[in-house]
Design an enzyme around this catalytic site. Structure first.
Site, mmCIF file in Angstrom:
data_model
loop_
_atom_site.group_PDB
_atom_site.id
_atom_site.type_symbol
_atom_site.label_atom_id
_atom_site.label_comp_id
_atom_site.label_asym_id
_atom_site.label_seq_id
_atom_site.Cartn_x
_atom_site.Cartn_y
_atom_site.Cartn_z
ATOM 1 N N GLY A 1 0.794 -1.208 0.000
ATOM 2 C CA GLY A 1 0.000 0.000 0.000
ATOM 3 C C GLY A 1 0.834 1.269 0.000
ATOM 4 O O GLY A 1 0.317 2.352 -0.269
ATOM 5 N N PHE A 2 2.145 1.155 0.291
ATOM 6 C CA PHE A 2 2.994 2.340 0.391
ATOM 7 C C PHE A 2 3.942 2.501 -0.787
ATOM 8 O O PHE A 2 4.555 3.550 -0.941
ATOM 9 C CB PHE A 2 3.807 2.288 1.693
ATOM 10 C CG PHE A 2 2.960 2.369 2.921
ATOM 11 C CD1 PHE A 2 2.498 3.586 3.386
ATOM 12 C CD2 PHE A 2 2.595 1.229 3.602
ATOM 13 C CE1 PHE A 2 1.699 3.673 4.510
ATOM 14 C CE2 PHE A 2 1.790 1.293 4.725
ATOM 15 C CZ PHE A 2 1.345 2.517 5.182
ATOM 16 N N GLY A 3 4.086 1.471 -1.614
ATOM 17 C CA GLY A 3 4.956 1.627 -2.766
ATOM 18 C C GLY A 3 5.503 0.311 -3.276
ATOM 19 O O GLY A 3 5.230 -0.762 -2.728
ATOM 20 N N ASP B 1 0.340 -3.184 11.954
ATOM 21 C CA ASP B 1 0.090 -3.769 10.636
ATOM 22 C C ASP B 1 0.758 -5.141 10.498
ATOM 23 O O ASP B 1 1.368 -5.446 9.470
ATOM 24 C CB ASP B 1 0.572 -2.820 9.537
ATOM 25 C CG ASP B 1 -0.147 -3.055 8.206
ATOM 26 O OD1 ASP B 1 -1.238 -3.661 8.211
ATOM 27 O OD2 ASP B 1 0.385 -2.635 7.171
#
Length: 360
Positions: A51-53, A167
């Site tokens: 989700g971040f890259g 997470d």
């Protein structure tokens, strides 16, 4: 390796940049973008996506293999997450945590540079139909589960930082050459004040299927939130099923509870593992399912600490409490959240809470 001390980094950035990078990061270097591009062959070898890259494989001039996470976007939120991961990982050292080697924050590029994990993520062994699931025997799975637990005990209790990861999930568990686990994905992690066991959050952050129901209801996060996600992860490892389901598909927790309540917990175990493991191993696997159910208790107060879980792992003769989990709220919450564009299954994200009463 092209790098400088963080004291020098701080002085230069304080003078030349408003993109503040905190100080005190021992053993972490700032890489220039040219070094990163050369190491990754201009970001040509993708080995992961979250989700971040994107994550790329690279090799430094020294010959050291690295993994480079190149972060998406330039929003304030993404900048906060970037700094947060650097700040936390620079202060943590444990064999069950990923080692952050450095970062790059130049020319509108934000990259994080880690040690390379040759066996990818735990998720790839659970969900990839093209990967040989036979590679993960129960002995390997047990070692992975216990390694994750030791890493969580370190960040919760032993590091003196009182970190909540927020997470924990198989895609954030990386495996080294010997299949030993390392916890990664600290973008959403939060450091508590000394002696603080929980805190309120202005956003609900994490991944659907792994979110503590009490956290979703109240916005209060604690190390028990990590215990919940850890319990879900154990069940995924044993069953090889997804945490989140869509449509009419039975969710992981629904499946496990149905089997448990019927006295058929053996059917939680993936068929390959059922066929290959000996009777004494099956007995241990069933105990781990029992422990996982205690970890996903909807009531955070009665959910065990990770230290208690490690005790149960090591002392097989210790009797376990009966699970008291219900799943009505969880199913309803996942159904409601599945329509939120800001919080999607399988990817870490953040969303505004339904009430503004949550404080920081």
């Amino acid at each position: 390796m092209s790098g400088t001390s963080f004291l020098d980094v701080f002085r230069r950035k304080k003078k030349n940049s408003s993109d503040f990078i905190p100080t005190g990061f021992l053993g972490i270097f700032e890489f220039d973008i040219e070094t990163i591009r050369a190491a990754t062959d201009s970001f040509s070898h993708v080995i992961g996506l979250g989700g971040f890259g994107y994550v790329y494989k690279g090799r430094l001039q020294s010959g050291e293999e690295i993994a480079v996470k190149r972060l998406f976007g330039s929003s304030t939120r993404s900048k906060i997450d970037f700094r947060n991961e650097i700040e936390i990982l620079s202060k943590l050292r444990h064999k069950s945590l990923i080692h952050l080697l450095g970062f790059c924050s130049k020319q509108d590029q934000r990259c994080l540079v880690y040690e390379f994990m040759p066996n990818s993520s735990l998720q790839s062994y659970i969900s990839d139909p093209h990967r040989d699931s036979h590679q993960l025997s129960w002995e390997m799975c047990r070692n992975i589960v216990q390694g994750i637990a030791r890493g969580l005990r370190y960040i919760h209790e032993e590091s003196q930082l009182w970190v909540v990861h927020r997470d924990i999930k198989p895609s954030n568990i990386l495996l080294d050459l010997e299949f030993k686990p390392k916890i990664a994905g600290f973008e959403l992690a939060r450091m508590m004040q000394q002696g603080e066991s929980e805190g309120e959050s202005t956003v609900i952050a994490g991944t659907i299927g792994f979110l503590d129901p009490e956290y979703m209801r109240t916005g209060r996060v604690s190390n028990k939130s990590d215990v919940y996600a850890f319990g879900v992860t154990i069940l995924m490892i044993i069953s090889r099923r997804r945490a989140f389901s869509s449509g009419d598909e039975e969710s992981l927790i629904e499946h496990v509870m149905r089997c448990w309540n019927r006295g058929d917990a053996i059917y939680v175990v993936h068929e390959v593992m059922r066929e290959q493991e000996r009777e004494n191993s099956i007995s241990e696997i069933l105990r781990y399912i029992h422990i996982a159910l205690l970890c996903i208790d909807e009531n955070a107060e009665t959910r065990p600490t990770i230290d208690k879980v490690l005790h149960w792992f090591s002392c097989c003769s210790t009797p376990l409490p009966e699970p008291t989990i219900g799943n009505r709220f969880l199913v309803e919450a996942e159904t409601n959240l599945s329509f939120s564009p800001s919080l999607s299954p399988g990817h870490s994200s953040v969303m505004s809470p339904t009430s503004s009463r949550y404080g920081d």
